[in-house]
Design a protein around this motif. Structure first.
Motif: not given
Length: 187
Positions: A36-44, A51-55
């Protein structure tokens, strides 16, 4: 703490990046589910156009699809992949036992890349938390197909310590903390 509880659902979507970052930090402090934390971080990361963090966050959430179901590996067996520093947290040691013609069993330690989604890894960590070793079936290694004539379409049993799954989850947690420090500079 033991993963995703039924009542622990994805929080409502937060549009304000600063509030979302605070919510992620709150979840980290409360030791909530890393998926869940990763999903929220992905949204952020998407909101901040990092872009790199998003990937990498997308890969953590959905799994590293470039390693899943490769047609080439189905024909030739698993290849040893180049170790990439950014994916080091996904590498575990598996044990492979091969019975020799003389009746002896030879044990090999095999580095393995776990490419499944964080939710799947959390499920495994919860399911096998009290076991010392589990059997994971995966395609044979390329070396086994070439040298031992193992059928590349047959799964091979690898022994894995379930604590490896917890190490992956902790590795992602640490990477998310590093991401949040970078994100703070973009808000």
């Amino acid at each position: 703490k033991q993963g995703l509880a039924p009542s622990e659902a994805m929080p409502e979507k937060e549009d304000d990046p600063k509030k979302l970052l605070n919510k992620i930090e709150e979840f980290l402090d409360e030791d909530k589910s890393i998926s869940i934390i990763a999903e929220m971080s992905f949204r952020l990361a998407k909101k901040l156009k990092m872009k790199e963090d998003e990937k990498w966050l997308e890969q953590e959430v959905n799994g590293y699809s470039e390693y899943l179901d490769s047609n080439e590996e189905v024909k030739t067996g698993l290849k040893f992949k180049k170790q990439e520093k950014e994916n080091q947290h996904r590498r575990i040691e598996a044990e492979l036992n091969i019975g020799l013609k003389n009746g002896q069993i030879e044990k090999f330690d095999i580095p393995m890349f776990i490419s499944q989604s964080l939710r799947q890894i959390e499920d495994w960590a919860n399911k096998y938390f009290n076991q010392n070793q589990i059997v994971m079936n995966a395609p044979p290694m390329e070396l086994m197909v070439k040298d031992l004539n193992v059928n590349p379409n047959e799964s091979v049993p690898y022994l894995v310590n379930p604590n490896s799954f917890k190490r992956i989850l902790n590795g992602v947690r640490l990477k998310v903390i590093e991401f949040l420090e970078r994100a703070k500079k973009n808000i």
